[in-house]
Design a protein around this motif. Structure first.
Motif, mmCIF file in Angstrom:
data_model
loop_
_atom_site.group_PDB
_atom_site.id
_atom_site.type_symbol
_atom_site.label_atom_id
_atom_site.label_comp_id
_atom_site.label_asym_id
_atom_site.label_seq_id
_atom_site.Cartn_x
_atom_site.Cartn_y
_atom_site.Cartn_z
ATOM 1 N N HIS A 188 -37.895 41.211 52.641
ATOM 2 C CA HIS A 188 -37.095 40.289 51.819
ATOM 3 C C HIS A 188 -36.423 39.215 52.671
ATOM 4 O O HIS A 188 -36.417 38.040 52.298
ATOM 5 N N TYR A 189 -35.847 39.602 53.782
ATOM 6 C CA TYR A 189 -35.241 38.602 54.667
ATOM 7 C C TYR A 189 -36.288 37.592 55.141
ATOM 8 O O TYR A 189 -36.034 36.407 55.248
ATOM 9 N N ARG A 190 -37.488 38.113 55.434
ATOM 10 C CA ARG A 190 -38.549 37.238 55.931
ATOM 11 C C ARG A 190 -38.888 36.139 54.926
ATOM 12 O O ARG A 190 -39.159 34.996 55.316
ATOM 13 N N ALA A 191 -38.882 36.446 53.639
ATOM 14 C CA ALA A 191 -39.223 35.437 52.631
ATOM 15 C C ALA A 191 -38.297 34.224 52.731
ATOM 16 O O ALA A 191 -38.754 33.076 52.753
ATOM 17 N N LEU A 192 -36.999 34.467 52.793
ATOM 18 C CA LEU A 192 -36.060 33.353 52.911
ATOM 19 C C LEU A 192 -36.135 32.741 54.309
ATOM 20 O O LEU A 192 -36.103 31.514 54.455
ATOM 21 N N PHE A 193 -36.250 33.568 55.326
ATOM 22 C CA PHE A 193 -36.335 33.084 56.699
ATOM 23 C C PHE A 193 -37.473 32.068 56.851
ATOM 24 O O PHE A 193 -37.289 30.993 57.417
ATOM 25 N N GLN A 194 -38.638 32.400 56.320
ATOM 26 C CA GLN A 194 -39.786 31.492 56.427
ATOM 27 C C GLN A 194 -39.508 30.165 55.736
ATOM 28 O O GLN A 194 -39.861 29.106 56.250
ATOM 29 N N GLU A 195 -38.891 30.214 54.571
ATOM 30 C CA GLU A 195 -38.562 28.969 53.872
ATOM 31 C C GLU A 195 -37.559 28.151 54.658
ATOM 32 O O GLU A 195 -37.691 26.939 54.781
ATOM 33 N N LEU A 196 -36.531 28.808 55.172
ATOM 34 C CA LEU A 196 -35.519 28.098 55.938
ATOM 35 C C LEU A 196 -36.099 27.515 57.224
ATOM 36 O O LEU A 196 -35.732 26.423 57.642
ATOM 37 N N LEU A 197 -37.011 28.259 57.829
ATOM 38 C CA LEU A 197 -37.617 27.817 59.076
ATOM 39 C C LEU A 197 -38.509 26.602 58.836
ATOM 40 O O LEU A 197 -38.625 25.733 59.687
ATOM 41 N N GLY A 198 -39.129 26.567 57.665
ATOM 42 C CA GLY A 198 -39.970 25.427 57.338
ATOM 43 C C GLY A 198 -41.364 25.526 57.898
ATOM 44 O O GLY A 198 -41.996 24.532 58.196
ATOM 45 N N ASN A 199 -41.867 26.754 58.063
ATOM 46 C CA ASN A 199 -43.250 26.912 58.516
ATOM 47 C C ASN A 199 -43.935 27.952 57.659
ATOM 48 O O ASN A 199 -43.337 28.529 56.768
ATOM 49 N N SER A 200 -45.177 28.193 57.947
ATOM 50 C CA SER A 200 -45.949 29.135 57.142
ATOM 51 C C SER A 200 -45.731 30.570 57.569
ATOM 52 O O SER A 200 -46.311 31.477 56.997
ATOM 53 N N GLY A 201 -44.893 30.769 58.572
ATOM 54 C CA GLY A 201 -44.547 32.126 58.934
ATOM 55 C C GLY A 201 -45.277 32.677 60.135
ATOM 56 O O GLY A 201 -45.345 33.878 60.310
ATOM 57 N N GLN A 202 -45.847 31.823 60.981
ATOM 58 C CA GLN A 202 -46.487 32.377 62.163
ATOM 59 C C GLN A 202 -45.440 33.143 62.960
ATOM 60 O O GLN A 202 -44.290 32.794 62.975
#
Length: 192
Positions: A165-179
């Motif tokens: 769950h944290y990762r979902a928001l983290f990825q959005e905040l980071l602004g990348n596709s989640g690499q």
């Protein structure tokens, strides 16, 4: 047809057109809020006394958000945070409780660097809802699990879920596709 009758017809048609235009404007404004806030629109509607009150609240959130200095992260900051996330996830096997706490602090730091105030959880939710309404429920669930984590009552499986769950928001905040932000799959500890 008399002039009075003609004027009455014109006024009636004008009133009907004004009513139609008003209804279309209200519908478009409502649809814009629904699209912008996603599930947060319905959640706010459920917590407020009326639709009008909920929509005023959402518009107030938009205004506050507009007044904030929200910015994208520079590439080097994104890379640094992605590495920190990777370390938090890698440590999950040995320290799941600490990893979830680290993830919570990391998400808060990213929010702060992006320009979101971090003065309190409820205000964080309100501020994030404007641009991240679709992932906000992930943050709520992760936060609730982290509270239980601090009390020592969260299971390892719940902690793993909190990381997701944290990762979902983290990825959005980071602004990348989640690499570099894979979810921990295996834990050495059994769920309590």
């Amino acid at each position: 047809m008399s002039t009075g009758t003609l004027i009455a017809i014109i006024v009636a048609v004008a009133v009907v057109l004004i009513l139609i235009a008003t209804a279309v404007w209200i519908t478009m404004r409502r649809r814009r809020l629904q699209e912008r806030f996603g599930p947060e629109y319905d959640r706010t509607l459920d917590t407020e006394d009326s639709r009008g009150s909920a929509e005023r609240d959402l518009r107030a959130r938009e205004q506050r958000h507009h007044d904030l200095d929200i910015r994208e992260l520079p590439a080097e900051a994104r890379d640094r945070y992605a590495e920190e996330w990777k370390r938090a996830q890698e440590s999950f096997v040995d320290r799941p409780s600490q990893s979830v706490d680290d993830a919570d602090r990391l998400v808060t730091r990213v929010m702060g660097e992006r320009g979101y105030p971090t003065e309190g959880y409820e205000q964080q939710l309100r501020d994030l809802s404007v641009e991240h309404g679709r992932t906000l429920e992930h943050y709520r669930v992760a936060h609730e699990i982290n509270i239980r984590n601090r009390d020592g009552s969260a299971t390892t499986e719940e902690l793993r879920g909190a990381m997701v769950h944290y990762r979902a928001l983290f990825q959005e905040l980071l602004g990348n596709s989640g690499q570099n932000t894979r979810t921990p799959r295996h834990t050495r500890h059994d769920a309590a």
